[in-house]
Design an enzyme around this catalytic site. Sequence first.
Site, PDB file in Angstrom:
ATOM      1  N   ASP A  83      44.948 -63.522  36.538  1.00  0.00           N
ATOM      2  CA  ASP A  83      44.407 -64.848  37.469  1.00  0.00           C
ATOM      3  C   ASP A  83      45.318 -64.538  38.287  1.00  0.00           C
ATOM      4  O   ASP A  83      46.482 -64.500  38.290  1.00  0.00           O
ATOM      5  CB  ASP A  83      44.609 -66.048  36.556  1.00  0.00           C
ATOM      6  CG  ASP A  83      43.437 -66.364  35.523  1.00  0.00           C
ATOM      7  OD1 ASP A  83      42.783 -65.467  35.147  1.00  0.00           O
ATOM      8  OD2 ASP A  83      43.799 -67.288  34.755  1.00  0.00           O
TER       9      ASP A  83
ATOM     10  N   ASP B 104      33.285 -71.723  32.764  1.00  0.00           N
ATOM     11  CA  ASP B 104      34.427 -72.338  32.647  1.00  0.00           C
ATOM     12  C   ASP B 104      33.889 -73.480  31.792  1.00  0.00           C
ATOM     13  O   ASP B 104      34.059 -74.602  32.453  1.00  0.00           O
ATOM     14  CB  ASP B 104      35.269 -72.637  33.863  1.00  0.00           C
ATOM     15  CG  ASP B 104      35.596 -71.441  34.501  1.00  0.00           C
ATOM     16  OD1 ASP B 104      36.162 -70.424  33.765  1.00  0.00           O
ATOM     17  OD2 ASP B 104      35.203 -71.412  35.829  1.00  0.00           O
TER      18      ASP B 104
HETATM   19  O1  1PR Z   1      34.493 -70.205  40.861  1.00  0.00           O
HETATM   20  O2  1PR Z   1      33.127 -68.198  41.608  1.00  0.00           O
HETATM   21  O3  1PR Z   1      35.357 -68.773  42.576  1.00  0.00           O
HETATM   22  O4  1PR Z   1      35.267 -68.023  40.498  1.00  0.00           O
HETATM   23  C1  1PR Z   1      36.747 -68.471  40.049  1.00  0.00           C
HETATM   24  C2  1PR Z   1      36.993 -67.654  38.832  1.00  0.00           C
HETATM   25  O5  1PR Z   1      38.345 -68.163  38.567  1.00  0.00           O
HETATM   26  C3  1PR Z   1      36.374 -68.256  37.650  1.00  0.00           C
HETATM   27  O6  1PR Z   1      36.238 -67.055  36.801  1.00  0.00           O
HETATM   28  C4  1PR Z   1      37.364 -69.117  36.770  1.00  0.00           C
HETATM   29  O7  1PR Z   1      37.062 -69.002  35.231  1.00  0.00           O
HETATM   30  C5  1PR Z   1      38.788 -68.556  37.422  1.00  0.00           C
HETATM   31  N1  1PR Z   1      39.520 -69.823  37.343  1.00  0.00           N
HETATM   32  C6  1PR Z   1      39.649 -70.738  38.286  1.00  0.00           C
HETATM   33  N2  1PR Z   1      40.711 -71.478  37.898  1.00  0.00           N
HETATM   34  C7  1PR Z   1      41.502 -70.923  37.064  1.00  0.00           C
HETATM   35  C8  1PR Z   1      42.700 -71.640  36.419  1.00  0.00           C
HETATM   36  O8  1PR Z   1      43.056 -70.954  35.729  1.00  0.00           O
HETATM   37  N3  1PR Z   1      43.008 -72.509  37.141  1.00  0.00           N
HETATM   38  N4  1PR Z   1      41.108 -69.040  35.779  1.00  0.00           N
HETATM   39  C9  1PR Z   1      40.893 -69.750  36.495  1.00  0.00           C
HETATM   40  C10 1PR Z   1      40.601 -68.878  34.469  1.00  0.00           C
HETATM   41  C11 1PR Z   1      40.497 -67.965  32.481  1.00  0.00           C
HETATM   42  C12 1PR Z   1      40.516 -66.854  32.078  1.00  0.00           C
HETATM   43  C13 1PR Z   1      42.034 -66.527  31.311  1.00  0.00           C
HETATM   44  C14 1PR Z   1      41.413 -66.726  29.950  1.00  0.00           C
HETATM   45  C15 1PR Z   1      42.447 -66.198  28.786  1.00  0.00           C
HETATM   46  N5  1PR Z   1      41.094 -68.108  33.694  1.00  0.00           N
HETATM   47  O9  1PR Z   1      39.679 -65.870  32.330  1.00  0.00           O
HETATM   48  O10 1PR Z   1      42.511 -65.393  31.607  1.00  0.00           O
HETATM   49  O11 1PR Z   1      41.337 -68.122  29.538  1.00  0.00           O
HETATM   50  O12 1PR Z   1      43.744 -66.872  28.846  1.00  0.00           O
HETATM   51  P1  1PR Z   1      44.509 -66.871  27.360  1.00  0.00           P
HETATM   52  O13 1PR Z   1      44.397 -65.543  26.879  1.00  0.00           O
HETATM   53  O14 1PR Z   1      46.040 -67.004  28.219  1.00  0.00           O
HETATM   54  O15 1PR Z   1      44.001 -67.839  26.621  1.00  0.00           O
HETATM   55  P2  1PR Z   1      34.316 -68.856  41.580  1.00  0.00           P
END
Ligand code: 1PR
Length: 523
Positions: free
Chosen positions: A224, A379
């Site tokens: 991320d 999400d």
């Molecule tokens: O909405 O098309 O602009 O895409 C934004 C992207 O950014 C989406 O794929 C969304 O999942 C991601 N995103 C947005 N905000 C966050 C955040 O964390 N605040 N990250 C975020 C999401 C989720 C994962 C993470 C897993 C594994 N991250 O992919 O890597 O949950 O984590 P873990 O193993 O530590 O539990 P758009």
Amino acid sequence: MVTLLDYGAGNVRSVVNAIESLGETIKEVRTGEDILKAEKLVFPGVGNFGEVMRVLNQRNLVEPLLEYLNSDRPFLGICLGLQVLFEKSEEAPDIAGLGFIRGMVRRFKIDLSVPHIGWNGLKPKQPSPIFKDIKGTEKVYFVHSYHVVPEDPSVILTTTDYGYEFVSGIQKGNVIATQFHPEKSGKTGLKLLENFLKGNSESLWPEVKLEKTRLAKRIIACLDVRSDDEGNLVVTKGDQYDVREKGRVRNLGKPVELARRYYEEGADEITFLNITGFRDFPLEDMPMLEVLRLTSENVFVPLTIGGGIRHYTDKFGRYYSALEVASEYFRSGADKVSIGSDAVYIVEGYLKNGKATGKSAIEQIARVYGSQAVVISIDPRRVYVSGPDDVPHQVIETSIPGPKGERYCWYECTVKGGREGRPVDAITLAQVCEKLGAGEILLNCIDRDGTNLGFDIELIRAVKNAVSIPVIASSGAGKPEHFQEVFAETDVESALAAGIFHRKEVEIEEVKKCCRDGGIEVR
Ligand code: 1PR
């Protein structure tokens, strides 16, 4: 000198990087004359059969290409660069292929997920110069929904099993073409490429001849990415999507360095999520494109990029389609793009109007780059209800009761990085996106993200059973056994983790060993 035929779509940068990493220089084909003068011609391709042939015809490249092929000079076709050698494809029935090899290109008709995405083995059917120093047990990376069916079996170089045995490589004299992507197949792929480029004259069999090949479950490392409080682009990690600790954005490392580390440690794929992409415009966010460019120079496994893939009008009033944004990412080294928030809005529109517009980001990108290049990142968040008919959404019965003892829940899709819930459930979202042409689902779970409690098996099973495209399980991995569990309990093709890898709590190889011990095929 290698001559590269870039027909204009897909990730040619990876092929260029792979060839250059082997010390070769590249000349790109501009005219038919360049093809005729080539010493070695490489033709990579992803996307749509009809589209490639249309471009080749429009640029008057069909004749020189056939002349080159018929003169039996060194040629390497990759993916669509293999398929267009054939006469016809079910993907574009009205458009003739090059017809250099007699036969058809057919769509997989199997009970397994299509596209066939991931690392699978090769069964050699004839000796080849490209098998030098290849043991025979290695896996290579595939991503395709169609496969070739030659009339003459003597041209078959390799086959692979996926539902049934299909032809994964051909060799006719000095013309070699592979369905898999050597440039995305790690060190094995580089070796195969090197063997082709060196032009070894001796034809060899690999040491081991597999009886059957098996698709490996993929282990994906996710980064991320966003700017920290000092404005540096960093890898961060949230707890249930909250990436701040004591008010500051967590900094877990530099994107390019971490990606490189995970490649060396055996990650099967790397995903970058530009997590503030929903509010920034990625084409102004050049650092992210630069991250991709630099990463693809020495990371030879598939790269997915998400965040901000949507249409946009900049401050000067210039309109950019989602396809233009995605194209920029592909040109910078991405193999797949992942659509988050925009997919939710697209599905809301679809459900309201009861039909597709043909113009959504999913449809446009899939049309040009192929379904396999379009990932939908979901999400979702659990919402408990007391009965299955309480809400107009797909509800599941859960073994983890809610705060008031509720035994049912639905998974509410969110946008803007989990900040806003929308009236669409994750199962419906996945189904509609598949209909619109998406090729894979990246299934996160806000409740589990960063908790180390393990994957939400109920969510993953429900979504996986509702679609026939591959699903990536994400969020909550805390130990290697969680991967074994998700592969044993559901049919997902891959599992992704972030926190445990960034914090060096678990190594990718430990995950793979644990899966192997549980009888799960991994690379
Ligand atoms: O909405 O098309 O602009 O895409 C934004 C992207 O950014 C989406 O794929 C969304 O999942 C991601 N995103 C947005 N905000 C966050 C955040 O964390 N605040 N990250 C975020 C999401 C989720 C994962 C993470 C897993 C594994 N991250 O992919 O890597 O949950 O984590 P873990 O193993 O530590 O539990 P758009």
